[in-house]
Design a protein around this motif. Structure first.
Motif, mmCIF file in Angstrom:
data_model
loop_
_atom_site.group_PDB
_atom_site.id
_atom_site.type_symbol
_atom_site.label_atom_id
_atom_site.label_comp_id
_atom_site.label_asym_id
_atom_site.label_seq_id
_atom_site.Cartn_x
_atom_site.Cartn_y
_atom_site.Cartn_z
ATOM 1 N N ALA A 104 -12.041 4.021 8.596
ATOM 2 C CA ALA A 104 -12.792 3.667 7.576
ATOM 3 C C ALA A 104 -11.893 3.481 6.266
ATOM 4 O O ALA A 104 -10.939 3.875 6.203
ATOM 5 N N GLN A 105 -12.412 2.004 5.715
ATOM 6 C CA GLN A 105 -11.321 1.710 4.503
ATOM 7 C C GLN A 105 -12.374 1.265 3.364
ATOM 8 O O GLN A 105 -13.426 0.573 3.640
ATOM 9 N N PHE A 106 -11.934 1.439 2.040
ATOM 10 C CA PHE A 106 -12.797 1.073 0.698
ATOM 11 C C PHE A 106 -11.738 0.763 0.002
ATOM 12 O O PHE A 106 -10.579 1.292 -0.221
ATOM 13 N N TYR A 141 2.233 3.533 -10.143
ATOM 14 C CA TYR A 141 3.114 2.486 -10.554
ATOM 15 C C TYR A 141 3.148 1.488 -9.036
ATOM 16 O O TYR A 141 3.691 0.395 -9.051
ATOM 17 N N ALA A 142 2.689 2.070 -8.016
ATOM 18 C CA ALA A 142 2.921 1.378 -6.585
ATOM 19 C C ALA A 142 1.557 0.461 -6.486
ATOM 20 O O ALA A 142 1.491 -0.204 -5.623
ATOM 21 N N LYS A 143 0.721 0.478 -7.632
ATOM 22 C CA LYS A 143 -0.532 -0.255 -7.567
ATOM 23 C C LYS A 143 -1.429 -0.028 -6.268
ATOM 24 O O LYS A 143 -1.956 -1.034 -5.573
ATOM 25 N N LEU A 144 -1.686 1.074 -5.938
ATOM 26 C CA LEU A 144 -2.431 1.497 -4.738
ATOM 27 C C LEU A 144 -3.935 1.148 -4.977
ATOM 28 O O LEU A 144 -4.343 1.236 -6.094
ATOM 29 N N ASP A 145 -4.399 0.203 -4.122
ATOM 30 C CA ASP A 145 -5.826 -0.430 -4.378
ATOM 31 C C ASP A 145 -6.800 0.014 -3.264
ATOM 32 O O ASP A 145 -7.813 -0.617 -3.112
ATOM 33 N N SER A 146 -6.434 0.667 -2.195
ATOM 34 C CA SER A 146 -7.418 0.874 -1.133
ATOM 35 C C SER A 146 -6.956 2.066 -0.521
ATOM 36 O O SER A 146 -5.863 2.707 -0.397
ATOM 37 N N CYS A 147 -7.968 2.804 0.127
ATOM 38 C CA CYS A 147 -8.128 4.071 0.853
ATOM 39 C C CYS A 147 -8.659 4.022 2.320
ATOM 40 O O CYS A 147 -9.624 3.571 2.280
ATOM 41 N N THR A 148 -7.558 4.459 3.063
ATOM 42 C CA THR A 148 -8.113 4.617 4.496
ATOM 43 C C THR A 148 -8.239 6.084 4.948
ATOM 44 O O THR A 148 -7.507 6.790 4.603
ATOM 45 N N PHE A 149 -9.221 6.166 5.918
ATOM 46 C CA PHE A 149 -9.521 7.652 6.221
ATOM 47 C C PHE A 149 -9.528 7.467 7.795
ATOM 48 O O PHE A 149 -10.394 6.644 8.298
ATOM 49 N N ILE A 150 -9.190 8.275 8.719
ATOM 50 C CA ILE A 150 -9.113 7.916 10.115
ATOM 51 C C ILE A 150 -9.473 9.467 10.650
ATOM 52 O O ILE A 150 -8.933 10.537 10.415
ATOM 53 N N TYR A 155 -4.848 8.342 3.731
ATOM 54 C CA TYR A 155 -4.078 7.665 2.903
ATOM 55 C C TYR A 155 -4.472 6.506 1.918
ATOM 56 O O TYR A 155 -5.488 5.972 2.075
ATOM 57 N N LEU A 156 -3.584 6.187 1.006
ATOM 58 C CA LEU A 156 -3.906 5.135 0.012
ATOM 59 C C LEU A 156 -2.798 4.212 0.257
ATOM 60 O O LEU A 156 -1.659 4.579 0.469
ATOM 61 N N ARG A 157 -3.008 2.856 -0.011
ATOM 62 C CA ARG A 157 -2.157 1.665 0.059
ATOM 63 C C ARG A 157 -2.385 0.902 -0.807
ATOM 64 O O ARG A 157 -3.205 0.678 -1.328
#
Length: 221
Positions: free
Chosen positions: A117-119, A127-136, A147-149
């Motif tokens: 799932a991702q939101f 600083y990396a501008k992380l804008d989504s979260c995924t959980f598995i 993790y964030l991406r």
């Protein structure tokens, strides 16, 4: 409830081997081309519990496109696992609903051999501008990953958590996972980059799959 909260030091710096003195590179492949890279390099540590599970669902030393692969007992077990995951989504649906309601976000689900799932975050983090979260949640083994991406920089927290904001968000998701999947533990990140002996990658030419790809997802969303 057992604790599985991640700390800033959770992800190690992966050992880099000296090419002049050691026989294996940092990915666990033999530098001596006379040795098959499907063999286990003695310098690379492996997780026997993970290996036992992986070898139930992935045939060794075969390419995915081979007829022998398609007809193997392991691949048939893999297909049956995917069917079970697709038909048994109650806990995962509940997890996604709780997170969506709490964070006021839309959570998109994908079901494969794992529950993914991702939101998207309401604002970027770090600083990396992380804008989504995924959980598995793995369908094979009682492990999970959060993790964030960043869609902009392609950076993820799988390589390391860099700020308190990243840490807080990941641990918040983990708390929900712990409540709904009390028997599950975080995937051991010591094996994130480690190749699985004899299991060929479906996404990279002439390379082996990693533990993460075999147990959780072969795509980083």
């Amino acid at each position: 409830m057992k604790s599985a909260i991640i700390a800033l030091t959770e992800y190690p710096d992966y050992e880099k081997y000296d090419k002049t003195t050691n026989s294996c590179d940092e990915m666990g492949r033999f530098r001596d081309k006379s040795i098959r890279n499907n063999d286990i390099c003695p310098m690379i540590r492996h997780n026997e519990k993970y290996l036992d599970t992986i070898y139930k669902y992935y045939p060794k030393d075969l390419d995915l496109g081979d007829q022998e692969y398609q007809e193997s007992a392991e691949y048939i077990a893999f297909l049956k696992l995917k069917e079970r995951c697709a038909s048994d989504t109650g806990l995962f649906d509940n997890l996604c609903r709780v997170i969506a309601e709490e964070r006021k976000v839309n959570v998109a689900e994908r079901i494969n051999f794992s529950y993914i799932a991702q939101f998207y975050l309401l604002e970027r983090i770090g600083y990396a501008k992380l804008d989504s979260c995924t959980f598995i949640i793995s369908g094979m083994e009682k492990v999970y990953s959060v993790y964030l991406r960043s869609g902009l920089t392609k950076v993820t927290t799988l390589e390391g958590i860099r700020s308190q904001g990243e840490l807080d968000l990941i641990n918040d998701i983990i708390k929900h996972i712990n409540r709904i999947y009390p028997d599950y533990v975080p995937f051991d990140m010591d094996f994130y980059h480690t190749r699985v002996p004899g299991i060929m990658s479906s996404g990279r030419y002439n390379d082996q799959s990693t533990y993460f790809e075999c147990l959780l997802s072969n795509t980083i969303y």
